[in-house]
Motif scaffolding. Sequence first.
Motif, PDB file in Angstrom:
ATOM      1  N   TYR A  24       0.830  -1.209   0.000  1.00 49.18           N
ATOM      2  CA  TYR A  24       0.000   0.000   0.000  1.00 49.18           C
ATOM      3  C   TYR A  24       0.867   1.263   0.000  1.00 49.18           C
ATOM      4  CZ  TYR A  24      -3.057   3.670   1.759  1.00 49.18           C
ATOM      5  OH  TYR A  24      -3.725   4.854   1.937  1.00 49.18           O
ATOM      6  N   PHE A  25       1.877   1.292   0.876  1.00 50.14           N
ATOM      7  CA  PHE A  25       2.678   2.500   0.990  1.00 50.14           C
ATOM      8  C   PHE A  25       3.718   2.633  -0.114  1.00 50.14           C
ATOM      9  CE2 PHE A  25       1.017   2.534   5.332  1.00 50.14           C
ATOM     10  CZ  PHE A  25       0.607   3.855   5.390  1.00 50.14           C
ATOM     11  N   ILE A  26       4.134   1.543  -0.733  1.00 49.74           N
ATOM     12  CA  ILE A  26       5.104   1.657  -1.822  1.00 49.74           C
ATOM     13  C   ILE A  26       4.470   2.342  -3.027  1.00 49.74           C
ATOM     14  CG2 ILE A  26       4.746  -0.523  -3.061  1.00 49.74           C
ATOM     15  CD1 ILE A  26       7.815  -0.804  -3.061  1.00 49.74           C
ATOM     16  N   ARG A  27       3.176   2.193  -3.187  1.00 54.71           N
ATOM     17  CA  ARG A  27       2.483   2.859  -4.296  1.00 54.71           C
ATOM     18  C   ARG A  27       2.338   4.349  -4.055  1.00 54.71           C
ATOM     19  NH1 ARG A  27      -1.084  -1.968  -4.193  1.00 54.71           N
ATOM     20  NH2 ARG A  27      -0.266  -3.328  -5.807  1.00 54.71           N
ATOM     21  N   ARG A  28       2.309   4.761  -2.798  1.00 53.99           N
ATOM     22  CA  ARG A  28       2.140   6.177  -2.462  1.00 53.99           C
ATOM     23  C   ARG A  28       3.442   6.960  -2.548  1.00 53.99           C
ATOM     24  NH1 ARG A  28      -0.891   6.948   2.953  1.00 53.99           N
ATOM     25  NH2 ARG A  28      -0.663   9.088   2.255  1.00 53.99           N
ATOM     26  N   ASN A  29       4.587   6.296  -2.454  1.00 54.83           N
ATOM     27  CA  ASN A  29       5.873   6.989  -2.496  1.00 54.83           C
ATOM     28  C   ASN A  29       6.308   7.211  -3.934  1.00 54.83           C
ATOM     29  OD1 ASN A  29       6.099   7.035   0.292  1.00 54.83           O
ATOM     30  ND2 ASN A  29       7.071   5.032   0.346  1.00 54.83           N
ATOM     31  N   SER A  30       6.644   8.453  -4.244  1.00 48.82           N
ATOM     32  CA  SER A  30       7.050   8.771  -5.606  1.00 48.82           C
ATOM     33  C   SER A  30       8.517   9.158  -5.703  1.00 48.82           C
ATOM     34  CB  SER A  30       6.183   9.915  -6.153  1.00 48.82           C
ATOM     35  OG  SER A  30       6.290  11.042  -5.305  1.00 48.82           O
ATOM     36  N   SER A  31       9.203   9.341  -4.557  1.00 50.03           N
ATOM     37  CA  SER A  31      10.615   9.725  -4.577  1.00 50.03           C
ATOM     38  C   SER A  31      11.289   9.242  -3.302  1.00 50.03           C
ATOM     39  CB  SER A  31      10.750  11.245  -4.691  1.00 50.03           C
ATOM     40  OG  SER A  31      10.275  11.853  -3.507  1.00 50.03           O
ATOM     41  N   THR A  32      12.601   9.338  -3.264  1.00 50.66           N
ATOM     42  CA  THR A  32      13.322   8.943  -2.055  1.00 50.66           C
ATOM     43  C   THR A  32      13.024   9.902  -0.912  1.00 50.66           C
ATOM     44  OG1 THR A  32      15.267  10.160  -2.806  1.00 50.66           O
ATOM     45  CG2 THR A  32      15.211   7.795  -3.253  1.00 50.66           C
ATOM     46  N   ASP A  33      12.805  11.176  -1.229  1.00 51.31           N
ATOM     47  CA  ASP A  33      12.442  12.134  -0.183  1.00 51.31           C
ATOM     48  C   ASP A  33      11.098  11.767   0.432  1.00 51.31           C
ATOM     49  OD1 ASP A  33      12.981  14.662   1.257  1.00 51.31           O
ATOM     50  OD2 ASP A  33      11.147  15.310   0.221  1.00 51.31           O
ATOM     51  N   GLU A  34      10.178  11.336  -0.397  1.00 52.50           N
ATOM     52  CA  GLU A  34       8.873  10.906   0.096  1.00 52.50           C
ATOM     53  C   GLU A  34       9.022   9.666   0.980  1.00 52.50           C
ATOM     54  OE1 GLU A  34       4.886  11.080   0.743  1.00 52.50           O
ATOM     55  OE2 GLU A  34       5.935  12.501  -0.519  1.00 52.50           O
TER      56      GLU A  34
END
Length: 147
Positions: A24-34
């Motif tokens: 679920y959370f891997i889909r929400r992250n778009s960058s390393t900062d995120e």
Amino acid sequence: MKISAIDIVVICIHLSLMVGIGLYFIRRNSSTDEYFAAGRSHGGILLGLSMVAASISSVTFIALPADSFKTAWLRFIPVLMMPLAVYVAGRFFAPLYRRTRVTSVYEYLEMRFGPTVRVYAALMFAAGQVIRLSIVLFLLSVIVWTL
């Protein structure tokens, strides 16, 4: 020692939930900062809770109270200082990292002192975590073995 069917079911449910939360959370992250800094969108309370949660392990629940009971409270004093350490980190270091827009302390060390210091600090942290993790896993194995 035999693991019962209910234990296997609980372990499977736990692992399934962990994989589901990760997906679920891997889909929400778009960058390393995120990923590393949550887009810098959370306040100090969540940052402090995260730091406290990251420091809790089987050592916190088993070794420190047992040692305090058996010997003295001297080894328990660093645990009592944890709220102060979290306050200092949240009050001074977190704003510094936000101002300089760095993702980790290692990035800050490289910016301030150069890549050699960054590599050295990262290697020492990794070595320390290997030692810490071996102690934590050993204590967990002692608990499981005695059940």
